[in-house]
Motif scaffolding. Structure first.
Motif, PDB file in Angstrom:
ATOM      1  N   LEU A 108      49.504  25.663  33.872  1.00 49.91           N
ATOM      2  CA  LEU A 108      49.872  24.507  34.686  1.00 49.91           C
ATOM      3  C   LEU A 108      49.722  24.815  36.176  1.00 49.91           C
ATOM      4  CD1 LEU A 108      52.935  22.926  32.863  1.00 49.91           C
ATOM      5  CD2 LEU A 108      50.682  21.932  33.197  1.00 49.91           C
ATOM      6  N   ARG A 109      50.042  26.033  36.564  1.00 49.43           N
ATOM      7  CA  ARG A 109      49.842  26.417  37.962  1.00 49.43           C
ATOM      8  C   ARG A 109      48.372  26.317  38.341  1.00 49.43           C
ATOM      9  NH1 ARG A 109      47.813  30.197  40.832  1.00 49.43           N
ATOM     10  NH2 ARG A 109      47.093  31.277  38.964  1.00 49.43           N
ATOM     11  N   THR A 110      47.500  26.740  37.422  1.00 47.91           N
ATOM     12  CA  THR A 110      46.065  26.652  37.698  1.00 47.91           C
ATOM     13  C   THR A 110      45.591  25.205  37.719  1.00 47.91           C
ATOM     14  OG1 THR A 110      45.767  28.791  36.600  1.00 47.91           O
ATOM     15  CG2 THR A 110      43.811  27.461  36.943  1.00 47.91           C
ATOM     16  N   LEU A 111      46.076  24.386  36.774  1.00 49.68           N
ATOM     17  CA  LEU A 111      45.659  22.989  36.737  1.00 49.68           C
ATOM     18  C   LEU A 111      46.142  22.215  37.958  1.00 49.68           C
ATOM     19  CD1 LEU A 111      46.316  22.206  32.960  1.00 49.68           C
ATOM     20  CD2 LEU A 111      44.098  22.491  34.064  1.00 49.68           C
ATOM     21  N   LEU A 112      47.340  22.536  38.431  1.00 48.56           N
ATOM     22  CA  LEU A 112      47.886  21.848  39.607  1.00 48.56           C
ATOM     23  C   LEU A 112      47.412  22.461  40.917  1.00 48.56           C
ATOM     24  CD1 LEU A 112      51.552  21.429  38.322  1.00 48.56           C
ATOM     25  CD2 LEU A 112      49.787  19.669  38.453  1.00 48.56           C
ATOM     26  N   ASN A 113      46.690  23.579  40.833  1.00 47.62           N
ATOM     27  CA  ASN A 113      46.127  24.253  42.010  1.00 47.62           C
ATOM     28  C   ASN A 113      47.222  24.710  42.975  1.00 47.62           C
ATOM     29  OD1 ASN A 113      44.031  25.301  43.538  1.00 47.62           O
ATOM     30  ND2 ASN A 113      43.741  23.417  44.718  1.00 47.62           N
ATOM     31  N   PHE A 114      48.255  25.288  42.408  1.00 49.46           N
ATOM     32  CA  PHE A 114      49.328  25.875  43.214  1.00 49.46           C
ATOM     33  C   PHE A 114      49.068  27.370  43.330  1.00 49.46           C
ATOM     34  CE2 PHE A 114      52.366  22.335  41.727  1.00 49.46           C
ATOM     35  CZ  PHE A 114      51.931  21.519  42.767  1.00 49.46           C
ATOM     36  N   LYS A 115      48.956  27.864  44.549  1.00 50.56           N
ATOM     37  CA  LYS A 115      48.577  29.258  44.760  1.00 50.56           C
ATOM     38  C   LYS A 115      49.676  30.104  45.397  1.00 50.56           C
ATOM     39  CE  LYS A 115      43.738  27.910  45.437  1.00 50.56           C
ATOM     40  NZ  LYS A 115      42.571  27.929  46.353  1.00 50.56           N
ATOM     41  N   ASN A 116      50.740  29.468  45.852  1.00 47.40           N
ATOM     42  CA  ASN A 116      51.744  30.220  46.620  1.00 47.40           C
ATOM     43  C   ASN A 116      53.127  30.092  45.991  1.00 47.40           C
ATOM     44  OD1 ASN A 116      49.761  30.843  48.618  1.00 47.40           O
ATOM     45  ND2 ASN A 116      50.076  28.822  49.513  1.00 47.40           N
TER      46      ASN A 116
ATOM     47  N   THR B 199      55.781  32.352  47.642  1.00 42.45           N
ATOM     48  CA  THR B 199      56.164  32.118  49.040  1.00 42.45           C
ATOM     49  C   THR B 199      56.474  30.659  49.355  1.00 42.45           C
ATOM     50  OG1 THR B 199      53.821  31.913  49.655  1.00 42.45           O
ATOM     51  CG2 THR B 199      54.825  34.094  49.842  1.00 42.45           C
ATOM     52  N   CYS B 200      55.999  29.728  48.541  1.00 40.92           N
ATOM     53  CA  CYS B 200      56.205  28.298  48.801  1.00 40.92           C
ATOM     54  C   CYS B 200      57.217  27.751  47.798  1.00 40.92           C
ATOM     55  CB  CYS B 200      54.881  27.536  48.707  1.00 40.92           C
ATOM     56  SG  CYS B 200      55.042  25.769  49.085  1.00 40.92           S
ATOM     57  N   LEU B 201      58.391  27.375  48.304  1.00 41.26           N
ATOM     58  CA  LEU B 201      59.452  26.870  47.432  1.00 41.26           C
ATOM     59  C   LEU B 201      59.060  25.529  46.819  1.00 41.26           C
ATOM     60  CD1 LEU B 201      62.311  27.179  46.314  1.00 41.26           C
ATOM     61  CD2 LEU B 201      63.161  26.064  48.384  1.00 41.26           C
ATOM     62  N   LYS B 202      58.350  24.700  47.556  1.00 44.62           N
ATOM     63  CA  LYS B 202      57.954  23.389  47.053  1.00 44.62           C
ATOM     64  C   LYS B 202      57.037  23.518  45.838  1.00 44.62           C
ATOM     65  CE  LYS B 202      55.697  19.116  48.551  1.00 44.62           C
ATOM     66  NZ  LYS B 202      55.029  18.425  49.681  1.00 44.62           N
ATOM     67  N   ASP B 203      56.042  24.379  45.920  1.00 47.78           N
ATOM     68  CA  ASP B 203      55.137  24.580  44.784  1.00 47.78           C
ATOM     69  C   ASP B 203      55.887  25.120  43.575  1.00 47.78           C
ATOM     70  OD1 ASP B 203      53.185  23.729  46.473  1.00 47.78           O
ATOM     71  OD2 ASP B 203      52.217  25.675  46.737  1.00 47.78           O
TER      72      ASP B 203
END
Length: 287
Positions: A48-56, A59-63
């Motif tokens: 799901l992280r890959t499909l949503l393109n979340f990389k951080n 370090t990124c609380l929102k992602d």
């Protein structure tokens, strides 16, 4: 003449077109859902992280919050044993609720109202319902509603704050000011010995050079000092300086101390034996 040909899409029943409009969006395709159903928790999160393109995520609380939102929803649907189509529609529903908040800035009341309208279309409805339109039965629809209550709706204010409120970016760091030494010829003297003239440094600071002859003399003196044997103290008599009377006095004192301790110990043992015998004699008298 009765028309028997198939009705074009533009002439379909408006209610059927509304069903198609609501059911058509796909947040995750059936192929992606099938792939996710074979993964464990870590695998679902990574895909799901890959499909949503979340990389951080680190370090990124929102992602990290968004990935947790979708992963939790998918795992719940998996536990409910939803079919592939049902999982796809449920994930689409989760995404649309979030998009209503993020893009349309819907209030909690408006989003709940929108959910009711959508569930009326994809859930059970006893009035004029075609079976192929129904995706979830009554029990599943109620379970979905309960899950959304404890997930997005219960924390709606937090999601609003995350999407709609700008947060101050805090940069943690330390500023350091470093002074650079001015080049030679400047108004300030050079650092350390470079600020002293060569004559003064050579006369008072720099150690004088040592000649080869002086070095040899120092080595010879050091060798002589090391080669001198230390005085042998093992052959000296430890009783030197003591008279015979001193030795007798010390021996007498040591003997008295030892005998005194022995005599005290013997008296204590005799007293104990005497008490034991007296106790036995008293018992015999009473008998």
């Amino acid at each position: 003449m009765t028309q028997t040909a198939n009705t074009p899409d533009s002439e379909k029943d408006p209610e059927f077109q509304e069903h198609e409009r609501i059911l058509s969006p796909e947040f995750l395709s059936t192929v992606q859902i099938t792939d996710l159903l074979t993964e464990d928790v870590d695998g679902v999160q990574e895909k799901l992280r890959t499909l949503l393109n979340f990389k951080n995520l680190q370090t990124c609380l929102k992602d990290a919050i968004l990935v947790d939102y979708y992963v939790s929803g998918f795992l719940w649907a998996k536990e409910m044993d939803f079919s592939i189509v049902q999982c796809s529609k449920f994930m689409t529903l989760l995404d649309m609720l979030l998009q209503n908040l993020k893009t349309l800035h819907m209030s909690l009341e408006d989003n709940i109202k929108w959910l009711g309208e959508v569930m009326a279309e994809i859930g059970p409805n006893h009035s004029q319902r075609i079976d192929e339109w129904t995706v979830f039965d009554v029990k599943q629809a109620n379970a979905i509603t309960d899950y959304l209550k404890i997930s997005i709706f219960q924390h709606y204010k937090l999601y609003e704050f995350m999407f709609c409120c700008t947060r101050e970016e805090i940069v943690i760091g330390t500023e350091q000011v470093i002074e650079i030494v001015n080049p030679a010829g400047g108004p300030l003297p050079g650092p350390l010995e470079e600020g002293i003239s060569l004559d003064i440094y050579s006369k008072f600071i720099e150690p004088p050079p040592t000649s080869d002859e002086e070095m040899k003399g120092l080595d010879q003196e050091q060798g002589l000092e090391e080669s001198q044997p230390e005085p042998d103290t093992l052959d000296m008599d430890p009783l030197v300086g003591f008279t015979m009377e001193d030795v007798k006095s010390v021996l007498a004192q040591v003997t008295d101390d030892v005998l005194r301790d022995i005599q005290t110990e013997i008296n204590e043992k005799l007293q104990i034996q005497e008490e034991v015998f007296n106790a036995r004699i008293e018992k015999l008298k009473k008998a």
